[in-house]
Design an enzyme around this catalytic site. Sequence first.
Site, PDB file in Angstrom:
ATOM      1  N   ASP A  93      32.574  -3.512 -18.530  1.00  0.00           N
ATOM      2  CA  ASP A  93      33.414  -4.413 -17.739  1.00  0.00           C
ATOM      3  C   ASP A  93      32.513  -5.398 -16.981  1.00  0.00           C
ATOM      4  OD1 ASP A  93      35.821  -5.277 -16.609  1.00  0.00           O
ATOM      5  OD2 ASP A  93      35.766  -3.799 -14.979  1.00  0.00           O
ATOM      6  N   ASP A 115      30.825 -11.875 -18.913  1.00  0.00           N
ATOM      7  CA  ASP A 115      31.545 -12.687 -17.933  1.00  0.00           C
ATOM      8  C   ASP A 115      30.657 -13.840 -17.487  1.00  0.00           C
ATOM      9  OD1 ASP A 115      32.903 -13.816 -15.893  1.00  0.00           O
ATOM     10  OD2 ASP A 115      33.186 -11.981 -14.721  1.00  0.00           O
ATOM     11  N   SER A 235      45.978  -4.365 -10.549  1.00  0.00           N
ATOM     12  CA  SER A 235      46.509  -3.217  -9.799  1.00  0.00           C
ATOM     13  C   SER A 235      47.711  -3.658  -8.980  1.00  0.00           C
ATOM     14  CB  SER A 235      45.427  -2.640  -8.882  1.00  0.00           C
ATOM     15  OG  SER A 235      44.584  -1.783  -9.624  1.00  0.00           O
TER      16      SER A 235
END
Length: 330
Positions: A93, A115, A235
């Site tokens: 991630d 990223d 979330s």
Amino acid sequence: MVNYKNLGLVNSRALFERATKENYAIPAFNFNNMEQLQAIIQACVEESSPVILQVSSGARKYANQTILRYLAQGAVEYAKELGKAIPIVLHLDHGDTFDLCKSCIDFGFSSVMIDGSHFPYDENVKLTCKVVEYAHHHGVTVEGELGVLAGIEDDVSAKSNTYTKPEEVEDFVSKTNVDSLAISIGTSHGANKFKPEQCTRNNKGILIPPILRFDILEAVEKRIPGFPIVLHGASSVPQIQVEIINNNGGKLKDAIGIPEEQLRKAARSSVCKINIDSDGRLVMTAAIRSIFNTNPEWFDPRQYLGPARESLKDLYKHKITHVLGSAGKI
Ligand code: G3H
Ligand code: 13P
Ligand code: ZN
């Protein structure tokens, strides 16, 4: 050099293909330790859901890359032992350098995110291309990102969202050959996704966060139809968990997440991977704080980590069945 196939893992390609066709999203749950991983696997096996196990660079520092890889390999065997060989992806991630992505690929990861969203566009393209070339050579899938999410992305923090520019996506996808694309449409990382002044109040005084920029998502979909899109910062920050934490000595202020209806809507679109970390942190902390408060004489970690693991499993099952729609998709 360890190839992920020898660990029983899969890359994300076939999972995304089916999720895109059948309008659901694959859960991407972050983990740092054994109890989180057990809860994820138990939930996914019980709901027959494929899963992406996410390791951030912070998690890698915390738990050690080798241990995490063996945990993931253990997860593959554990799922079989529980009776279902669900597809499991081990994903980096927010990888921020080529070297980090390469190291993960060489250590058995089946998917990586590079990223480069904080860099100028051309630099993002260049870095992403380099990672894709190496990853594809090893059968590993790659997630790129355009647009920056507010909040903390590992060690990098951004004060506000920079929404994805739909006019950049075709060029980025065709130049880099990424397998999926993370976009910024108003979500952010952590438990404080919006400031109270960005929200409205309903007649019960409850804060209602702003609606995500579905117009940007639709514009992206028009330009790259059927291409797998990823939603970070997804979330929901369940208020009941925030209350349990605060009623048991915690101090979480203005914790606001993304309403689940909006995530359901995203999961039905070309969003085929939804990242959830903070909700797991909240649920685990709420369970442990409440046990500490009510049983001050307990000191065996299994007495609080065991129930925390049960609560986590319930959370993941809820996400799979009520938010992502990935139950039964193995
Ligand atoms: O994108 C952020 C994830 O929630 C990972 O968080 O860097 O604290 O492990 P972390
Ligand atoms: P949350 O902080 O909303 O759980 O997002 C997690 C995430 O995007 C991990 O990459
Ligand atoms: Zn993220």
